[in-house]
Design a protein around this motif. Structure first.
Motif, short mmCIF file in Angstrom:
data_model
loop_
_atom_site.label_atom_id
_atom_site.label_comp_id
_atom_site.label_asym_id
_atom_site.label_seq_id
_atom_site.Cartn_x
_atom_site.Cartn_y
_atom_site.Cartn_z
N GLU A 1 -5.37 -1.95 5.18
CA GLU A 1 -4.03 -2.42 5.28
C GLU A 1 -4.09 -3.82 4.87
N PRO A 2 -3.29 -4.38 4.08
CA PRO A 2 -3.27 -5.85 3.60
C PRO A 2 -2.83 -6.77 4.75
N VAL A 3 -3.34 -7.75 5.01
CA VAL A 3 -2.92 -8.76 6.22
C VAL A 3 -2.83 -10.02 5.57
N LEU A 4 -3.31 -10.34 4.50
CA LEU A 4 -3.12 -11.76 4.02
C LEU A 4 -2.90 -11.63 2.51
N GLY A 5 -2.21 -12.47 1.86
CA GLY A 5 -2.08 -12.37 0.33
C GLY A 5 -1.82 -13.84 -0.22
N VAL A 6 -2.62 -14.24 -1.34
CA VAL A 6 -2.44 -15.56 -1.79
C VAL A 6 -1.99 -15.42 -3.40
N ILE A 7 -1.20 -16.15 -3.79
CA ILE A 7 -0.86 -16.26 -4.92
C ILE A 7 -0.74 -17.79 -5.53
N PHE B 1 8.93 -5.78 -12.09
CA PHE B 1 7.92 -4.81 -11.67
C PHE B 1 6.95 -4.80 -13.05
N ASP B 2 5.91 -4.02 -12.62
CA ASP B 2 4.92 -3.84 -13.60
C ASP B 2 4.06 -2.45 -13.51
N SER B 3 3.53 -2.05 -14.41
CA SER B 3 2.81 -0.90 -14.42
C SER B 3 1.39 -0.92 -15.07
N ASN B 4 0.76 0.02 -14.94
CA ASN B 4 -0.94 0.02 -15.20
C ASN B 4 -1.61 -1.01 -14.79
N LEU B 5 -1.22 -1.11 -13.31
CA LEU B 5 -2.07 -2.22 -12.87
C LEU B 5 -3.28 -1.67 -12.04
N GLN B 6 -4.35 -2.48 -11.71
CA GLN B 6 -5.29 -2.49 -10.66
C GLN B 6 -5.18 -2.75 -9.27
N PRO B 7 -5.80 -2.19 -8.38
CA PRO B 7 -5.66 -2.74 -7.12
C PRO B 7 -5.50 -4.45 -6.77
N TYR B 8 -6.53 -4.95 -7.43
CA TYR B 8 -6.74 -6.45 -7.39
C TYR B 8 -5.48 -7.19 -7.92
N CYS C 1 10.78 -6.36 -0.39
CA CYS C 1 10.32 -4.95 -0.42
C CYS C 1 9.55 -4.80 -1.66
N ILE C 2 8.33 -3.94 -1.61
CA ILE C 2 7.51 -3.62 -2.91
C ILE C 2 7.31 -1.94 -2.69
N ALA C 3 7.34 -1.48 -3.84
CA ALA C 3 6.98 -0.13 -3.85
C ALA C 3 6.41 0.25 -5.41
N GLU C 4 5.83 1.47 -5.45
CA GLU C 4 5.61 2.13 -6.56
C GLU C 4 6.71 2.70 -7.13
N PHE C 5 6.83 2.96 -8.51
CA PHE C 5 7.85 4.01 -9.02
C PHE C 5 8.07 5.23 -8.19
N SER C 6 7.28 5.77 -7.64
CA SER C 6 7.19 7.05 -7.02
C SER C 6 7.91 6.76 -5.67
N GLY C 7 8.10 5.46 -4.99
CA GLY C 7 8.93 5.09 -3.92
C GLY C 7 7.86 4.76 -2.80
N LYS C 8 6.66 5.07 -3.11
CA LYS C 8 5.59 4.70 -1.93
C LYS C 8 5.35 3.32 -1.88
N ASP D 1 -5.19 3.31 -3.27
CA ASP D 1 -5.31 4.49 -4.28
C ASP D 1 -3.88 5.08 -4.91
N GLY D 2 -2.92 3.94 -5.13
CA GLY D 2 -1.96 4.26 -5.85
C GLY D 2 -2.02 4.38 -7.12
N ASP D 3 -0.70 4.53 -7.84
CA ASP D 3 -0.72 4.78 -9.28
C ASP D 3 -0.62 3.72 -10.20
N GLY D 4 -0.63 2.55 -9.59
CA GLY D 4 -0.91 1.42 -10.47
C GLY D 4 0.34 0.69 -10.87
#
Length: 233
Positions: free
Chosen positions: A86-92, A175-182, A197-204, A209-212
């Protein structure tokens, strides 16, 4: 940054993407710091690969290496911390513009080039026909074309910086696709912490282990409109 805009070493990986001396130096610096400060934590970085552990730092030393290599300042450093997946911290971090976003899923801070830090919130929602949005690449399929054509203003290029702009309240969605988890896991606490809000194209919700794919929007109603376009087939 000492290498930005300079004559640096650049090779190409098997997928054709560039790898610069700065990627490797950034990754080395972050990994060495984490190994020293939190030696019991695992690390997953783009070039070194993945370790296993309940606490996992996920690192993209330069997101937008093509921007970096071409002298464009819209590249970032992405840092995420996950606990049991579960992501608990993010930095950009945007080194060339001097900006930084830090989110924990419930709040998000923004630091500008002058060093001033303030709370960060997404824009109020608008109809998609009035939305300002972006993606790194032009549409790669019919789904992406429908989404881009629905926006009022749409631009290309930017990589993870686009998602930071959504958190900053400057754009309505990205939006973007063909991404890696990092590429996307560090974004979740930032976007959600800023009220988006953030989701995959599938809505998840994106996961390890997502679809990228990743769509970030100012609120759930806008995200649902975009997902409806994605589901049109």
């Amino acid at each position: 940054m000492p290498l930005f805009g300079q004559d640096f070493g650049c090779t190409f990986k098997e997928d054709g993407s560039p790898l610069t001396d700065a990627d490797l130096a950034s990754e080395k610096a972050m990994c060495e710091l984490l190994e020293r400060e939190v030696p019991d934590h695992a690390i997953w970085s783009e070039e070194r690969g993945r370790q296993q552990g309940d606490w996992l730092w996920i690192l993209d030393p330069i997101d937008g290496t093509k921007s970096f290599a071409s002298g464009c300042p819209l590249f970032t450093v992405l840092i995420g911390l996950l606990h049991e997946g579960e992501p608990v911290l993010g930095v950009i971090e945007a080194p060339a513009t001097g900006e930084r976003w830090i989110g924990d899923g419930s709040s998000c801070s923004y630091t500008d080039a002058a060093g001033t830090t303030r709370n960060c919130r997404v824009r109020p929602p608008v109809p998609l026909t009035e939305a300002i949005a972006a993606s790194t690449l032009p549409p790669q399929n019919a789904t992406e074309r429908r989404i881009t054509e629905a926006a009022g203003v749409f631009r290309y290029g930017g990589d993870a910086y686009n998602f930071a702009l959504v958190a900053a309240g400057r754009m309505h969605f990205s939006f973007d696709s063909n991404l890696q988890p990092y590429d996307y896991m560090p974004l979740l606490p930032v976007i959600e912490g800023a009220g988006g809000c953030i989701a995959e194209f599938s809505g998840k919700r994106p996961s390890l282990d997502g679809d990228g794919s990743a769509i970030a929007a100012a609120d759930r109603s806008m995200l649902d409109e975009i997902l409806a376009l994605a589901a049109d087939g």
